[in-house]
Design a protein around this motif. Structure first.
Motif, PDB file in Angstrom:
ATOM      1  N   UNK A 111       0.686  -0.982   0.229  1.00 25.98           N
ATOM      2  CA  UNK A 111       0.212  -0.094  -0.215  1.00 25.98           C
ATOM      3  C   UNK A 111       1.229   1.390   0.391  1.00 25.98           C
ATOM      4  N   UNK A 112       2.023   1.201   0.653  1.00 24.30           N
ATOM      5  CA  UNK A 112       2.394   2.384   0.570  1.00 24.30           C
ATOM      6  C   UNK A 112       3.676   2.209  -0.697  1.00 24.30           C
ATOM      7  N   UNK A 113       3.971   1.975  -1.460  1.00 29.41           N
ATOM      8  CA  UNK A 113       4.347   1.162  -2.527  1.00 29.41           C
ATOM      9  C   UNK A 113       3.403   2.101  -3.643  1.00 29.41           C
ATOM     10  N   UNK A 117       3.369   4.963  -5.823  1.00 33.83           N
ATOM     11  CA  UNK A 117       3.712   5.242  -7.444  1.00 33.83           C
ATOM     12  C   UNK A 117       2.479   5.985  -8.054  1.00 33.83           C
ATOM     13  N   UNK A 118       1.271   6.331  -6.965  1.00 37.94           N
ATOM     14  CA  UNK A 118       0.547   7.442  -7.597  1.00 37.94           C
ATOM     15  C   UNK A 118       0.939   8.362  -8.454  1.00 37.94           C
ATOM     16  N   UNK A 138      -1.793  -7.788 -13.999  1.00 38.18           N
ATOM     17  CA  UNK A 138      -1.582  -8.281 -12.340  1.00 38.18           C
ATOM     18  C   UNK A 138      -2.034  -8.736 -12.461  1.00 38.18           C
ATOM     19  N   UNK A 139      -3.244  -8.477 -10.965  1.00 27.92           N
ATOM     20  CA  UNK A 139      -3.837  -9.708 -10.515  1.00 27.92           C
ATOM     21  C   UNK A 139      -3.965 -11.127 -10.611  1.00 27.92           C
ATOM     22  N   UNK A 140      -4.294 -10.715 -12.646  1.00 32.37           N
ATOM     23  CA  UNK A 140      -4.888 -12.074 -13.493  1.00 32.37           C
ATOM     24  C   UNK A 140      -3.336 -12.355 -13.169  1.00 32.37           C
ATOM     25  N   UNK A 141      -2.330 -12.162 -13.648  1.00 32.50           N
ATOM     26  CA  UNK A 141      -1.172 -12.799 -13.866  1.00 32.50           C
ATOM     27  C   UNK A 141      -1.204 -13.765 -12.464  1.00 32.50           C
ATOM     28  N   UNK A 200       4.999  -7.782  -4.328  1.00 31.66           N
ATOM     29  CA  UNK A 200       5.006  -6.114  -3.620  1.00 31.66           C
ATOM     30  C   UNK A 200       3.907  -5.162  -5.048  1.00 31.66           C
ATOM     31  N   UNK A 201       4.717  -5.487  -6.230  1.00 32.07           N
ATOM     32  CA  UNK A 201       4.420  -4.599  -7.102  1.00 32.07           C
ATOM     33  C   UNK A 201       3.081  -4.579  -8.185  1.00 32.07           C
ATOM     34  N   UNK A 202       2.859  -5.442  -7.974  1.00 34.25           N
ATOM     35  CA  UNK A 202       1.132  -5.559  -9.269  1.00 34.25           C
ATOM     36  C   UNK A 202       0.765  -5.775  -7.740  1.00 34.25           C
ATOM     37  N   UNK A 203       0.572  -6.535  -6.741  1.00 34.08           N
ATOM     38  CA  UNK A 203      -0.442  -5.451  -5.134  1.00 34.08           C
ATOM     39  C   UNK A 203      -1.026  -4.237  -5.436  1.00 34.08           C
ATOM     40  N   UNK A 204       0.492  -3.332  -5.338  1.00 33.46           N
ATOM     41  CA  UNK A 204       0.571  -1.781  -5.506  1.00 33.46           C
ATOM     42  C   UNK A 204      -0.770  -1.526  -6.133  1.00 33.46           C
ATOM     43  N   UNK A 205      -0.685  -1.622  -7.391  1.00 31.31           N
ATOM     44  CA  UNK A 205      -1.612  -1.499  -8.163  1.00 31.31           C
ATOM     45  C   UNK A 205      -3.777  -2.055  -7.538  1.00 31.31           C
ATOM     46  N   UNK A 206      -3.653  -2.866  -6.988  1.00 29.22           N
ATOM     47  CA  UNK A 206      -4.698  -3.413  -6.321  1.00 29.22           C
ATOM     48  C   UNK A 206      -5.379  -2.612  -5.037  1.00 29.22           C
TER      49      UNK A 206
END
Length: 275
Positions: A111-113, A117-118, A138-141, A200-206
């Motif tokens: 979440x901090x990442x 990123x935002x 990302x989440x599908x991957x 870390x990176x893909x979950x940041x989008x979520x």
């Protein structure tokens, strides 16, 4: 999870909420700053993180005092404090105030990442439509990778709570608690992917999407649909069916996105805002 300072939570004018921000942002650089020397504060931040890892410290453990760090790193007090602030903003450490206080080890939280990123997304003019697309991909991957995890016992253990539905019984909880529970499932899936960079990176989008959806609507209204999708996903992951897991996740998130598109309205084409 929901910040009162969010521009989507009433912190900006009605005009800002009804009109999309300009999306012709600053062009994304080709990477010319890769070899930029680290500033003194960045060196401090790097060395503190290295020390945390080397000493095997865990969240809540104390770090050396300011006086000790000044001797250890040989920098000015200003550079030391700036370096610690860099880590504090990212949640990697926290600073306890008052007598007996000082820096303590924090957490590694996507979440901090996502929050950082935002800022980049906003400056680049990236839209919510683009964020949604990245989120679904990302989440599908991650779901595909989770189902492909060769450790069947780990897959079973991680998904068992979601097969029973017990952790999903939070429909009437506070929205923040509900969102945290929903995100817990996606966190469990990402952990099974077996790649901490993707996790870390893909979950940041979520995390970004979850926050913004929570500020414009109430996802508890589609509670049963989310529960059913999580159950199907858990079953596919436990059975090791990678393609099914990816497909179910893609359909799941696409449905969630479509439900909320009407709420976003013209903002869907606006630039992603900082949380």
């Amino acid at each position: 999870m929901v910040s009162n300072a969010s521009p989507m939570n009433g912190a900006t004018s009605g005009k800002a909420l009804s009109e999309p921000a300009r999306t012709d942002g600053i062009p994304i650089a080709a990477g010319g700053s890769v070899l930029r020397p680290l500033k003194a504060a960045e060196v401090v931040a790097r060395e503190v993180v290295r020390r945390i890892r080397a000493d095997g410290l865990q969240p809540g453990d104390n770090l050396p005092s300011e006086a000790e760090m000044l001797k250890q790193y040989g920098v000015s007090r200003e550079s030391l404090r700036e370096g610690l602030r860099l880590l504090e903003v990212q949640g990697m450490i926290s600073i306890r105030r008052g007598p007996g206080g000082g820096p303590v080890v924090g957490t590694v939280d996507s979440a901090n990442l996502g929050r950082m990123e935002a800022l980049f997304f906003h400056m680049a003019g990236a839209t919510y439509d683009e964020l949604f697309a990245a989120w679904v991909f990302a989440e599908s991957t991650l779901a595909r990778m989770a189902a492909a995890n060769p450790d069947a016992e780990a897959r079973q253990s991680a998904m068992t709570p979601y097969l029973t539905g017990e952790v999903e019984d939070i429909e009437h909880a506070d929205l923040e608690v509900y969102i945290s529970g929903h995100e817990g499932f996606h966190g469990a899936v990402s952990a099974l992917a077996g790649n901490r960079v993707f996790q870390l990176t893909f979950r940041a989008y979520g995390q970004l999407v979850a926050h913004h959806l929570a500020t414009i609507g109430d996802v508890r209204t589609i509670h049963q649909a989310l529960v059913d999708d999580h159950l199907q996903l858990a079953q596919a992951i436990v059975s090791g069916d990678s393609e099914a897991a990816a497909s179910i996740m893609e359909n799941h998130l696409t449905t969630v996105a479509e439900i909320n598109r009407a709420e976003f309205g013209v903002r869907l084409q606006g630039s992603v805002e900082w949380l």
